[in-house]
Design an enzyme around this catalytic site. Structure first.
Site, PDB file in Angstrom:
ATOM      1  N   LEU A  23      19.146 -24.568 -69.854  1.00  0.00           N
ATOM      2  CA  LEU A  23      19.854 -23.350 -70.230  1.00  0.00           C
ATOM      3  C   LEU A  23      18.972 -22.111 -70.268  1.00  0.00           C
ATOM      4  CD1 LEU A  23      22.185 -24.908 -72.936  1.00  0.00           C
ATOM      5  CD2 LEU A  23      22.622 -24.550 -70.500  1.00  0.00           C
ATOM      6  N   MET A  39       9.912 -19.795 -73.945  1.00  0.00           N
ATOM      7  CA  MET A  39       9.944 -21.117 -73.307  1.00  0.00           C
ATOM      8  C   MET A  39       8.960 -21.178 -72.146  1.00  0.00           C
ATOM      9  SD  MET A  39      11.984 -23.056 -74.990  1.00  0.00           S
ATOM     10  CE  MET A  39      11.364 -22.224 -76.430  1.00  0.00           C
ATOM     11  N   ASP A  50      -4.765 -35.380 -67.292  1.00  0.00           N
ATOM     12  CA  ASP A  50      -4.705 -36.120 -66.027  1.00  0.00           C
ATOM     13  C   ASP A  50      -6.045 -36.118 -65.301  1.00  0.00           C
ATOM     14  OD1 ASP A  50      -3.335 -37.487 -63.799  1.00  0.00           O
ATOM     15  OD2 ASP A  50      -3.750 -35.604 -62.750  1.00  0.00           O
ATOM     16  N   HIS A 109      17.287 -18.864 -68.626  1.00  0.00           N
ATOM     17  CA  HIS A 109      17.594 -17.932 -67.545  1.00  0.00           C
ATOM     18  C   HIS A 109      16.408 -17.826 -66.590  1.00  0.00           C
ATOM     19  CE1 HIS A 109      20.449 -16.617 -70.630  1.00  0.00           C
ATOM     20  NE2 HIS A 109      21.177 -16.152 -69.631  1.00  0.00           N
TER      21      HIS A 109
END
Length: 156
Positions: free
Chosen positions: A74, A110, A125, A76
């Site tokens: 959700l 985010m 990693d 944008h």
């Protein structure tokens, strides 16, 4: 009580931001990866087998910022104006900072969180061969403290 903006009695939705003005938005997120001190020294000396850990983590973090709306359903798609990923070394940790900037109608928290998270995962990693113990486990390695330390919405 505050209400959720993405969910209502009709279901899930992407929040409408069309009515909002475009203003400068900035978010800064931080997090740490705990590593063995010997691993930190290998990274600083550029002696890891997989290559330049820091440059690779920066690239991964920037890519993660750009891919955020593809991975968080959700969010944008936001026209970004800048992304900076930096690192600070401690004796047994590396702290990553991701700063994201945009001039748009919604914030970039985010994106900053995604950038710092993927930068730290990439470090893991790239050094996992030297972080594993004899049983192939990671008793010391951990990612911690990922959070937003600053959010800016410039009113204009």
């Amino acid at each position: 009580m505050k209400e959720l903006t993405h969910v209502d009695e009709k279901g899930v939705k992407m929040v409408e931001v069309g009515h909002k003005r475009e203003v400068l938005r900035k978010a800064v997120a931080k997090g740490r990866i705990r590593l063995r001190p010997e691993t930190i020294e290998l990274i600083k000396a550029g002696k890891t087998k997989k290559g330049n850990v820091i440059a690779t983590a920066q690239i991964a973090g920037i890519l993660a910022v750009k891919k955020t709306p593809e991975l968080i359903p959700l969010c944008h798609p936001i026209p970004l104006t800048g992304v900076d990923i930096s690192f600070e070394f401690g004796e047994d940790y590396i702290e990553a900072t991701c700063e994201v900037r945009a001039t748009y109608k919604t914030g970039v928290e985010m994106e900053a969180l995604m950038g710092v998270t993927l930068a730290l995962l990439t470090i893991w990693d790239m050094v996992k061969a030297v972080e594993k113990d004899e049983q192939g486990q990671y008793p010391f390695t951990r990612i911690e403290g990922i959070h937003v330390v600053e959010k800016v919405k410039e009113e204009g």
